[in-house]
Design an enzyme around this catalytic site. Structure first.
Site, mmCIF file in Angstrom:
data_model
loop_
_atom_site.group_PDB
_atom_site.id
_atom_site.type_symbol
_atom_site.label_atom_id
_atom_site.label_comp_id
_atom_site.label_asym_id
_atom_site.label_seq_id
_atom_site.Cartn_x
_atom_site.Cartn_y
_atom_site.Cartn_z
ATOM 1 N N LYS A 89 50.595 14.826 -51.883
ATOM 2 C CA LYS A 89 51.433 13.848 -51.245
ATOM 3 C C LYS A 89 52.558 14.736 -52.790
ATOM 4 C CE LYS A 89 50.339 11.680 -47.368
ATOM 5 N NZ LYS A 89 50.522 10.376 -47.292
ATOM 6 N N ILE B 196 41.301 -1.643 -59.084
ATOM 7 C CA ILE B 196 41.070 -2.855 -57.972
ATOM 8 C C ILE B 196 40.115 -2.951 -56.695
ATOM 9 C CG2 ILE B 196 42.799 -3.656 -56.204
ATOM 10 C CD1 ILE B 196 43.611 -3.931 -59.083
ATOM 11 N N THR B 197 39.686 -0.987 -56.427
ATOM 12 C CA THR B 197 38.993 -1.217 -55.340
ATOM 13 C C THR B 197 37.472 -1.499 -55.476
ATOM 14 O OG1 THR B 197 39.293 1.276 -55.998
ATOM 15 C CG2 THR B 197 37.560 1.312 -54.242
ATOM 16 N N TYR C 119 42.519 -17.726 -60.566
ATOM 17 C CA TYR C 119 43.676 -18.621 -59.571
ATOM 18 C C TYR C 119 43.476 -19.749 -59.583
ATOM 19 C CZ TYR C 119 43.444 -14.361 -56.815
ATOM 20 O OH TYR C 119 43.827 -12.651 -56.868
ATOM 21 N N GLU D 226 29.795 -15.981 -64.867
ATOM 22 C CA GLU D 226 28.988 -16.215 -63.939
ATOM 23 C C GLU D 226 27.928 -16.080 -63.864
ATOM 24 O OE1 GLU D 226 31.338 -14.424 -60.880
ATOM 25 O OE2 GLU D 226 30.110 -12.603 -60.280
ATOM 26 N N HIS E 150 29.482 -11.016 -55.657
ATOM 27 C CA HIS E 150 29.756 -9.716 -56.450
ATOM 28 C C HIS E 150 28.253 -8.919 -56.577
ATOM 29 C CE1 HIS E 150 33.008 -12.497 -58.626
ATOM 30 N NE2 HIS E 150 33.903 -11.243 -57.664
ATOM 31 N N THR F 56 50.227 5.860 -51.896
ATOM 32 C CA THR F 56 51.279 5.747 -50.462
ATOM 33 C C THR F 56 50.266 5.057 -49.904
ATOM 34 O OG1 THR F 56 49.835 7.826 -50.144
ATOM 35 C CG2 THR F 56 52.298 7.550 -50.986
ATOM 36 N N GLY F 57 49.133 4.668 -50.064
ATOM 37 C CA GLY F 57 48.333 3.617 -48.832
ATOM 38 C C GLY F 57 48.681 2.275 -49.074
#
Lengths: 288, 390
Positions: free
Chosen positions: A43, A96-97, A159, A209, A247, A17-18
């Site tokens: 929730k 993802i965090t 990308y 890298e 990173h 829900t964020g």
């Protein structure tokens, strides 16, 4: 075919829900991803984006049959949320965090032993199988179906490579960012093995890298066992030693960690090494 | 985050890891009075900076003259100390550590670190102390002992005995090292350390083991749960521009070239620097604006990059995923107007909302050099920095 995710994947979001999770869940659904719900502790029972919210991953898996989870859980709680997803039997966990404490990941990887789970990330742009499933935050419109398997540490450099491939008409079977942390869920080798076994993948691009030896270990396996051409780019040729380049894991700690040393090691293992970041697409075109 | 030797040793004391009796001094007078209170007749004075090689750089002295403690401390404090690791500019010494000198029988190397290979905390030890461990690893890899710790059960006694045996300890010292290592592991784990390095760990003439040096760094991502460790941060040891940048959630590292870089994502930022170098230029910096780059962030990025007088062109390379090119473009236009930037700016936008971003730049009437692709952008940025047009 593809690896990790496809149109049959049943995806949930943790931290559903964020703001960011909501945005990216909608984006994922727009390209046809089968999002089946989400988890936000406290929730449970509510509806969000027209989908059910659960208090626990366990409940979400039982009710929806979810097998992929995308995590947008803040760093202090993220390690625990990954453990919860492993415990619930999620097959592919995409974290993802950015900013998960390293020792939390050390514990996660210990707990993962004996569970049939693959973790992508933390600090990753995620996984996408074009036109089938997006479990991540990448700009999905640039990804097109095709024969190249892409695996990178960085999101934005992924990308960049994909755009170069598009200009030459090369699409992707699946594209994965494994993230820039020193202790991360899955390494290049794990992904190479999966691409090698995937009939839809004809060639693989590995974007590494500075820091660590994962790229070289993966290439060593590929030389012995992989039946598909492998190209690689290593970012950070101009990075000074001992400095952390954004990173958490991108730091030259020794002579074998430098971009030059890795590129040389990869070339000796018969990998097609791209020396110029702008030449990634061109190198791949020659391989397929 | 790094801390000073004296801070690491204070932390060691809390975990009962043996260190020499001593204290930090901010003035020569303090150094003298600390030495007077320490047992024994020989003292060590050590400059406290976040860089190694202090012995080689003249930042350390052993003496049996109290007066020399004072004169040496006086000479060090306020001076620029140049060591093999500081670069030619050196670091200003703000404080010294005064310790009791030890009677050393043998020096060992000992460290705990996050081991990327095993993806666990590992203990590394060698009987060749006082040397650069990388050098030992390259020349005599057999001299290095390594044990990975299972996080579920922690460092075990048998592992400590293996390490002790591997570096040639015998008898009671095997048990002494076991105790020391287990306490050190707790210190590492409890504080979310990234590295603890003791080089050298000494075996004294009387058989005791003691940490003569202490280097410690911490996981930045875990500092939120360690306010006491966060308080140990010494801003004097950091580049003020990097501190400024991190305050605005920008990741910046100064380099020696003349092409400024503003990029989103660490990987693309490195690749952009590499492309600049590939086309014959030199990057002036690493700068990652991260996701969600607001106009304010872009403005701060320009300000920080252009503060470097060597910068003769700026290459802005954004591949928007989480970001949006239209927001970035608004930020660029605003920054160039507000800061009246005269340096050539090369803009390469790609990804989410790229057409809208380009339209905003075109409508601004400002003088950009546009580039569609990475190689084109890098070439143009190098040419502009050299006062040419690509």
């Amino acid at each position: 075919m593809s690896i990790l995710v496809d149109k049959r994947s049943r995806v949930i979001f943790q931290g559903f829900t964020g703001q960011h999770a909501s945005f990216h869940a909608e984006e994922a659904m727009r390209i046809g991803t089968r999002v089946v719900g989400g988890v936000t502790p406290g929730k449970g029972g509510q509806q969000h984006l027209g989908l059910p919210v659960f208090d626990t991953v366990d409940a979400a898996v039982r009710e929806t049959g979810a097998d992929v989870s995308v995590l947008f859980v803040p760093p202090p709680f993220c390690g625990d949320a990954i453990l919860e997803a492993i415990d619930a039997g999620i097959g592919v966990i995409v974290v993802i965090t950015d900013g998960v404490p390293t020792q939390d990941m050390v514990r996660v990887k210990r707990y993962q032993i004996g569970h049939d789970t693959l973790i992508v990330g933390p600090n990753t742009a995620g996984v996408i199988t074009p036109n089938q499933c997006k479990a991540g935050i990448m700009p999905s419109h640039i990804y097109q179906p095709g024969p190249i398997g892409v695996v990178s540490r960085s999101g934005t450099l992924n990308y960049e490579a994909v755009e170069q491939m598009n200009e030459l008409g090369l699409g992707q079977s699946t594209s994965i960012s494994i993230g820039g942390d020193p202790v991360n869920g899955c390494d290049f080798l794990t992904i190479l093995k999966k691409f090698d076994a995937d009939p839809a993948t004809e060639a693989v691009l590995m974007i590494g890298e500075i820091g660590g030896q994962q790229e070289v270990e993966a290439a060593r396996w590929a030389k012995e066992h992989m039946n598909k051409p492998l190209a690689a780019f290593i970012a950070g040729a101009t990075a000074p030693p001992g400095r952390r380049m954004g990173h958490a894991g991108a730091i030259i700690s020794g002579a074998s960690d430098t971009a030059q040393a890795k590129m040389e090691a990869l070339e000796q293992l018969d990998v097609s090494v791209v020396r110029n970041a702008a030449g990634i697409g061109g190198t791949l075109k020659k391989l397929v | 985050m790094n801390i000073h030797e004296y801070q690491a040793k204070e932390l060691f004391r809390k975990y009962r890891v043996p260190v020499p009796e001593g204290h930090v001094a901010h003035t020569a007078g303090q150094a003298l009075s600390i030495a007077e209170q320490i047992d024994g007749e020989r003292w060590v004075v050590k400059a406290q900076i976040h860089a190694g090689g202090r012995g080689k750089g003249g930042g350390m002295k052993v003496t049996n003259q109290l007066a020399e403690v004072e004169t040496f401390a006086d000479r060090l404090i306020g001076s620029h100390l140049v060591t093999p690791q500081t670069g030619p500019a050196g670091r200003i010494v703000h404080r010294v550590l005064v310790e009791q000198a030890q009677d050393i029988a043998h020096e060992y190397y000992l460290s705990l670190l996050i081991d990327r290979g095993s993806q666990r905390v590992s203990v590394i030890a060698s009987d060749a102390g006082g040397m650069d461990i990388e050098e030992v690893a390259a020349k005599t890899p057999g001299k290095i002992v390594r044990e990975a710790v299972d996080p579920a059960i922690g460092l075990q006694d048998f592992q400590c005995r293996k390490i002790a045996h591997g570096i040639g300890l015998r008898g009671k010292q095997i048990h002494a090292l076991t105790g020391l290592l287990k306490r050190l592991y707790r210190c590492f784990r409890d504080n979310d350390a990234q590295l603890i390095e003791i080089n050298p760990l000494a075996r004294l003439d009387d058989g005791r083991l003691i940490a003569l040096d202490a280097k410690m760094s911490f996981d930045d991502n875990a500092l939120f749960r360690h306010p006491d460790i966060t308080d140990l941060r010494d801003f004097d040891e950091e580049d003020p521009k990097e501190v400024d940048a991190s305050g605005h959630d920008l990741s910046y590292i100064a380099l020696d070239g003349n092409v400024g870089c503003i990029v989103n994502g660490a990987g693309l930022a490195m690749a952009t620097m590499d492309a600049i170098s590939y086309y014959g230029g030199l990057p002036a910096n690493f700068l990652d604006v991260g996701g969600g780059a607001s106009p304010e962030k872009i403005a701060n990025a320009f300000r920080i990059v252009l503060d470097d007088p060597n910068v003769h062109s700026v290459l802005l390379n954004i591949f928007a995923g989480i970001n949006r090119c239209d927001w970035i473009a608004e930020g660029i236009v605003q920054a160039i107007r507000d800061q009246q930037i005269g340096t050539p700016v090369i803009v390469r936008l790609a990804g989410t909302n790229v057409e809208r971003g380009k339209a905003i730049l075109a409508a601004s009437g400002l003088d950009f050099i546009e580039a569609d692709k990475l190689d084109d952008a890098a070439r143009k940025a190098v040419a502009a920095a050299n006062g040419e047009t690509a």
